[in-house]
Design an enzyme around this catalytic site. Structure first.
Site, mmCIF file in Angstrom:
data_model
loop_
_atom_site.group_PDB
_atom_site.id
_atom_site.type_symbol
_atom_site.label_atom_id
_atom_site.label_comp_id
_atom_site.label_asym_id
_atom_site.label_seq_id
_atom_site.Cartn_x
_atom_site.Cartn_y
_atom_site.Cartn_z
ATOM 1 N N ILE A 77 0.863 -1.180 0.000
ATOM 2 C CA ILE A 77 0.000 0.000 0.000
ATOM 3 C C ILE A 77 0.908 1.242 0.000
ATOM 4 O O ILE A 77 2.028 1.195 0.498
ATOM 5 C CB ILE A 77 -0.976 -0.001 1.206
ATOM 6 C CG1 ILE A 77 -1.984 1.132 1.096
ATOM 7 C CG2 ILE A 77 -0.228 0.073 2.521
ATOM 8 C CD1 ILE A 77 -2.895 1.047 -0.076
ATOM 9 N N SER A 80 0.246 6.920 -3.844
ATOM 10 C CA SER A 80 0.165 8.310 -4.272
ATOM 11 C C SER A 80 1.388 9.085 -3.782
ATOM 12 O O SER A 80 1.753 9.004 -2.612
ATOM 13 C CB SER A 80 -1.115 8.900 -3.670
ATOM 14 O OG SER A 80 -1.113 10.279 -3.771
ATOM 15 N N LYS A 106 0.284 11.678 -11.776
ATOM 16 C CA LYS A 106 -0.525 12.270 -10.714
ATOM 17 C C LYS A 106 -0.321 13.771 -10.733
ATOM 18 O O LYS A 106 0.808 14.230 -10.659
ATOM 19 C CB LYS A 106 -0.111 11.737 -9.355
ATOM 20 C CG LYS A 106 -0.745 12.563 -8.266
ATOM 21 C CD LYS A 106 -0.424 12.162 -6.902
ATOM 22 C CE LYS A 106 -0.876 13.285 -5.988
ATOM 23 N NZ LYS A 106 -0.587 13.000 -4.610
ATOM 24 N N ILE A 415 5.585 8.394 1.742
ATOM 25 C CA ILE A 415 6.727 8.401 0.838
ATOM 26 C C ILE A 415 7.428 9.761 0.867
ATOM 27 O O ILE A 415 8.652 9.835 0.921
ATOM 28 C CB ILE A 415 6.277 8.021 -0.587
ATOM 29 C CG1 ILE A 415 5.812 6.551 -0.568
ATOM 30 C CG2 ILE A 415 7.399 8.233 -1.593
ATOM 31 C CD1 ILE A 415 5.159 6.071 -1.825
HETATM 32 C C1 LIG Z 1 -3.442 2.382 4.373
HETATM 33 C C2 LIG Z 1 -2.190 3.088 3.961
HETATM 34 C C3 LIG Z 1 -2.184 3.874 2.810
HETATM 35 C C4 LIG Z 1 -1.013 4.536 2.433
HETATM 36 N N1 LIG Z 1 -1.028 5.327 1.324
HETATM 37 C C5 LIG Z 1 0.067 6.076 1.030
HETATM 38 C C6 LIG Z 1 0.090 6.926 -0.090
HETATM 39 O O1 LIG Z 1 -0.873 7.011 -0.849
HETATM 40 N N2 LIG Z 1 1.220 7.649 -0.335
HETATM 41 C C7 LIG Z 1 2.318 7.550 0.478
HETATM 42 O O2 LIG Z 1 3.287 8.259 0.248
HETATM 43 N N3 LIG Z 1 2.335 6.713 1.504
HETATM 44 C C8 LIG Z 1 1.249 5.983 1.811
HETATM 45 N N4 LIG Z 1 1.287 5.111 2.850
HETATM 46 C C9 LIG Z 1 2.532 4.977 3.598
HETATM 47 C C10 LIG Z 1 3.522 4.080 2.864
HETATM 48 O O3 LIG Z 1 2.954 2.827 2.663
HETATM 49 C C11 LIG Z 1 4.780 3.924 3.684
HETATM 50 O O4 LIG Z 1 5.060 5.099 4.381
HETATM 51 C C12 LIG Z 1 5.983 3.568 2.826
HETATM 52 O O5 LIG Z 1 5.761 2.366 2.172
HETATM 53 C C13 LIG Z 1 7.189 3.438 3.735
HETATM 54 O O6 LIG Z 1 8.245 2.908 3.039
HETATM 55 P P1 LIG Z 1 9.417 2.153 3.797
HETATM 56 O O7 LIG Z 1 10.447 1.907 2.765
HETATM 57 O O8 LIG Z 1 9.770 2.867 5.043
HETATM 58 O O9 LIG Z 1 8.759 0.802 4.271
HETATM 59 P P2 LIG Z 1 8.255 -0.400 3.375
HETATM 60 O O10 LIG Z 1 7.751 0.079 2.081
HETATM 61 O O11 LIG Z 1 7.337 -1.185 4.243
HETATM 62 O O12 LIG Z 1 9.593 -1.237 3.108
HETATM 63 C C14 LIG Z 1 10.228 -1.947 4.134
HETATM 64 C C15 LIG Z 1 10.910 -3.139 3.499
HETATM 65 O O13 LIG Z 1 11.691 -3.795 4.471
HETATM 66 C C16 LIG Z 1 11.565 -5.194 4.279
HETATM 67 N N5 LIG Z 1 11.917 -5.837 5.538
HETATM 68 C C17 LIG Z 1 11.205 -5.896 6.682
HETATM 69 N N6 LIG Z 1 11.882 -6.579 7.623
HETATM 70 C C18 LIG Z 1 13.059 -6.936 7.068
HETATM 71 C C19 LIG Z 1 14.177 -7.660 7.527
HETATM 72 N N7 LIG Z 1 14.232 -8.142 8.760
HETATM 73 N N8 LIG Z 1 15.208 -7.870 6.694
HETATM 74 C C20 LIG Z 1 15.186 -7.396 5.411
HETATM 75 N N9 LIG Z 1 14.130 -6.714 4.917
HETATM 76 C C21 LIG Z 1 13.088 -6.481 5.748
HETATM 77 C C22 LIG Z 1 10.123 -5.374 3.879
HETATM 78 O O14 LIG Z 1 9.914 -6.593 3.202
HETATM 79 C C23 LIG Z 1 9.916 -4.157 2.978
HETATM 80 O O15 LIG Z 1 10.196 -4.432 1.639
HETATM 81 C C24 LIG Z 1 0.146 4.411 3.230
HETATM 82 C C25 LIG Z 1 0.134 3.611 4.366
HETATM 83 C C26 LIG Z 1 -1.014 2.961 4.735
HETATM 84 C C27 LIG Z 1 -1.007 2.116 5.967
#
Ligand SMILES: Cc1cc2nc3c(=O)[nH]c(=O)nc-3n(C[C@H](O)[C@H](O)[C@H](O)COP(=O)(O)OP(=O)(O)OC[C@H]3O[C@@H](n4cnc5c(N)ncnc54)[C@H](O)[C@@H]3O)c2cc1C
Length: 755
Positions: A77, A80, A106, A415
């Site tokens: 998820i 956007s 977008k 993001i």
């Molecule tokens: C309902 C909902 C809707 C959202 N909509 C939006 C939106 O429209 N626009 C937006 O900007 N944000 C949105 N977000 C927020 C967005 O999903 C996150 O903020 C974003 O994905 C964060 O990225 P990240 O890289 O920190 O984490 P993630 O994308 O979760 O990446 C973390 C990665 O770490 C990996 N990982 C986990 N544990 C380990 C481990 N032990 N060893 C190796 N790898 C590991 C996982 O597999 C994953 O690939 C939304 C969130 C929610 C809950």
């Protein structure tokens, strides 16, 4: 690594069917696995990869390894994005035009507020904040993985990381008390590269493991905020052609993220290009092709269209729509909830859809549910979304993105704010590595404080405040009408004014408006009224709509008081967002008063832009003036002896209507529509069109216009030096049969009555 063979990965897979997905992805790394990389990143999510890319760009000599536990990128998820994300990609990766071969366009955000009966919509439309993308996250994670690999970062899929933390990681080990060195937490890779796993000694580690908080969880449980939190329920849909025209909302087909706001929260409608059904090897070939073209300087427009690429690499794609509700968790669901579907996700999703006739009408017959589109589930649930990690940096480590914290998807902060954490952490990492050994530990300590203060103390609480402000505005559409414009008025300065094509320090501090202290003061006052300390009691366990009805009188009083706060502090600055009738009065009032002798700065600007010479385009770019502050009229005069009273008269006679516009190349359908409507009026004198994006001083004009008119978007239509808004405002005035009279009152002849 450069691969010239167009079908390298599909051929590799065909020749070696035993290759797993992670083997295929890991085969794209250019250097050998090392047990002593400089930096380890846990998690190849979007934020971890952006951190690695930023760091490699600014410190190319560092050996960076990213480990991701999934065997291949999968859908997540968070689709956007805002313009800060496209500015990051534009500056740190490749020009954003290339991304249109991978992602959907977008263009800003659209808000529709449902009234208390759920029947009608009052809409606040703010499309056109600058272009960005709607991401298919499998594609974004794959693209950034392959880009990272291409610039020399090793990204490994199918490798789970764990960390071993000891006293030294908090700087308290006697061993490290008196040294200049710091040591990072020990990294343990599960089952990689050998079956029993491997210990890796990195100088610095970055926890980018998202919600699993692999490292931050070792330094404390999630902190949540007092009061209510939010839950989300969502699913994926296919939009069918047609549907009843009367059920559609204004601008529904415009490529913005749509927000449907209602008392318990809001819903998102995000149309995106999905590559879900494209096989991994094929999609890797497609991505490699685009990266090669970009790296070889082939212009984006010379790359085949998405359709052609899809055929070329046998990669099917389709448009789907992500739809979900992000709602307060102090809402009480009815007893008969199980009549709404099978599991919790389906029931609660359907509950909100049926509760508001507008949503029901909008979706029924138009959006077809895609069952089990992304695997075993059809409906998804995420509970209590707002949290922060208590410690987000320590000796030898930083935590970025969701591992540091998250509040709510409203206005896409996941993001965008996440990229802020990635860029700041990467810049601090460089600073630490650039130190001579004897200074390294002291600088590390300083960077820990900087980062902790930024992420934990500043950004997450501000985003949380922003969400409370917005959610309170959703409680009643009239509150929405007052509160949302104020938010943009406060925020807009910060969003656009000083931004350029690349991600800058301003972006790191971006939190749409909430980065500004003014917003904190203002929203604090508003929330004092709307969310008193017993606010929870009002909401808790009570159906919000009923409670709002029961407390309607109180709410009205609150609104009155709040409007006074707004009027007091933001009276003039909100005028750009007033309702159509208010705007008409405003402009008329202005026209009748416009006899004063001191000349407004806007006429300096109009005088400058209506001069045809190329030189005039350089006045604001070469003069060393702070355009965010009032500018001396002599600057606009550009060494001409200008009698401004006479000049004002001349400008009002010759150019009573001035349109600051953008050309079609920069995706500005609103400018096009506004110009079309004005053309239909056959005005005399004709409107003076200034195509801002074709001018050398485009950025400077935007800064000055934003300050003078409180509008940062285009078109910006000026009638005798006063903005009457953009395309929507113009059309609204036209539809209210007010435009013709306004032109006539301003001394402009009208030869037709518009379309
Ligand atoms: C309902 C909902 C809707 C959202 N909509 C939006 C939106 O429209 N626009 C937006 O900007 N944000 C949105 N977000 C927020 C967005 O999903 C996150 O903020 C974003 O994905 C964060 O990225 P990240 O890289 O920190 O984490 P993630 O994308 O979760 O990446 C973390 C990665 O770490 C990996 N990982 C986990 N544990 C380990 C481990 N032990 N060893 C190796 N790898 C590991 C996982 O597999 C994953 O690939 C939304 C969130 C929610 C809950």
């Amino acid at each position: 690594m450069t691969i010239d063979n167009l079908h390298h990965f599909t051929q590799l897979r065909a020749a070696h069917p035993e290759l797993t997905d992670s083997m295929l992805l890991n085969s794209n790394n250019s250097s050998k696995f090392s047990t002593k990389p400089d930096v380890v990143v846990a998690g190849a999510g979007i934020i971890g990869l952006c951190y690695a890319i930023q760091l490699k760009n600014i410190s190319p000599h560092l050996n960076i390894a990213v480990y991701e536990k999934s065997r291949a990128p999968v859908q997540k998820i968070g689709e956007s994005t805002l313009s800060s994300f496209s500015r990051f990609t534009n500056g740190a990766v490749m020009p954003h035009d290339y991304f249109f071969r991978l992602f959907g366009l977008k263009d800003g955000l659209q808000f529709y507020c449902i009234d208390r009966e759920g029947v009608e919509v009052t809409s606040e439309d703010i499309g056109g904040l600058d272009l960005s993308f709607q991401l298919d996250r499998r594609m974004s994670e794959l693209f950034f993985t392959m880009w990272a690999q291409r610039i020399g970062i090793n990204v490994y899929h199918g490798v789970e990381v764990d960390f071993e933390v000891s006293d030294k990681d908090q700087g308290s080990s006697p061993e490290f008390q008196d040294t200049h060195h710091f040591a990072a937490p020990q990294v343990k890779l599960k089952n990689f590269p050998k079956p029993g796993g491997t210990e890796v000694d990195a100088k610095l580690v970055c926890d980018a493991s998202g919600f699993s908080r692999k490292l931050t969880s070792k330094f404390g449980n999630k902190e949540t905020f007092d009061g209510w939190n939010c839950d989300a329920y969502w699913a994926y849909f296919k939009q069918k052609e047609g549907g009843k025209a009367e059920n559609r909302l204004d601008h529904w087909d415009y490529p913005a993220t749509k927000h449907m706001c209602f008392p318990e929260g809001w819903g998102w409608f995000i149309k995106l290009i999905s590559w879900h059904h494209a096989p991994l090897a094929n999609i890797m070939d497609l991505v490699a092709y685009i990266i090669n073209k970009a790296k070889n300087g082939v212009a984006a427009e010379a790359i085949p269209s998405i359709k052609a690429l899809s055929a070329m690499f046998d990669c099917p794609f389709e448009f789907i729509t992500s739809i979900g509700w992000a709602v307060r968790n102090d809402h009480k669901f009815p007893e008969n909830l199980d009549e709404y579907g099978d599991g919790e996700g389906e029931r609660k999703f359907n509950y909100f859809k049926r509760r508001y006739p507008t949503l029901n009408k909008l979706m029924n017959g138009v959006y077809e549910l895609l069952p089990k589109y992304y695997g075993k589930q059809t409906y998804f649930v995420r509970k209590s979304m707002a949290y922060r990690s208590p410690i987000v940096a320590g000796e030898g480590w930083f935590a970025i993105g969701n591992s540091a914290g998250f509040t709510n998807p409203l206005i896409s902060p996941g993001i965008n704010a996440g990229i802020g954490t990635a860029v700041l952490a990467a810049n601090l990492t460089k600073e630490i590595f650039d130190q001579p050994p004897e200074k390294a530990r002291a600088v590390m300590q300083k960077c820990i404080t900087t980062y902790q203060t930024y992420s934990h103390d500043f950004m997450i609480p501000r985003l949380h405040l922003m969400n409370h402000y917005w959610y309170n505005s959703f409680r009643d559409h009239r509150l929405f009408e007052v509160m949302v414009p104020c938010f943009w008025t406060l925020g807009i300065d910060d969003i656009d004014v000083q931004y350029v094509d690349e991600f800058t320090e301003e972006d790191v501090n971006w939190v749409i408006g909430v980065g500004h202290d003014k917003f904190v003061d203002f929203s604090g006052k508003v929330l004092e009224i709307l969310e008193p300390s017993d606010g929870l009691a009002e909401m808790n366990g009570v159906n919000i709509s009923e409670s709002t009805t029961a407390n309607y009188k109180e709410l009205q009083e609150n609104m009155k008081e709040m409007q006074e706060v707004v009027a007091l502090e933001f009276n003039s600055s909100c005028s750009g967002y007033m309702s159509t009738s208010a705007k008409i009065c405003n402009v008329r009032g202005f026209l009748s008063k416009n006899t004063k002798s001191s000349v407004d700065e806007i006429y300096g600007l109009i005088s400058l832009v209506t001069r045809e010479s190329e030189q005039s385009q350089r006045v604001l770019t070469t003069e060393s003036v702070d355009l965010t502050q009032p500018v001396d009229m002599n600057v606009y005069a550009a060494k001409r002896g200008m009698k401004w009273d006479k000049e004002l008269q001349r400008l009002n006679e010759e150019y009573p209507v001035v349109v600051f516009s953008k050309t079609n190349q920069t995706y500005c359908p609103y400018s096009r529509k506004a110009k079309q409507l004005l053309q239909a009026y056959q005005l005399s004198p004709p409107p003076k069109i200034i195509e801002v994006d074709l001018r050398e001083d485009a950025a400077q004009l935007k800064t000055v216009l934003t300050r003078l008119t409180r509008r940062s978007t285009f078109p910006n239509i000026l009638l005798r030096g006063k903005t009457i808004g953009g395309s929507d405002d113009l059309h609204a005035l036209h539809n209210a049969n007010a435009l013709r009279d306004m032109f006539l009152e301003a001394g402009v002849d009208v030869h037709m009555d518009g379309m």
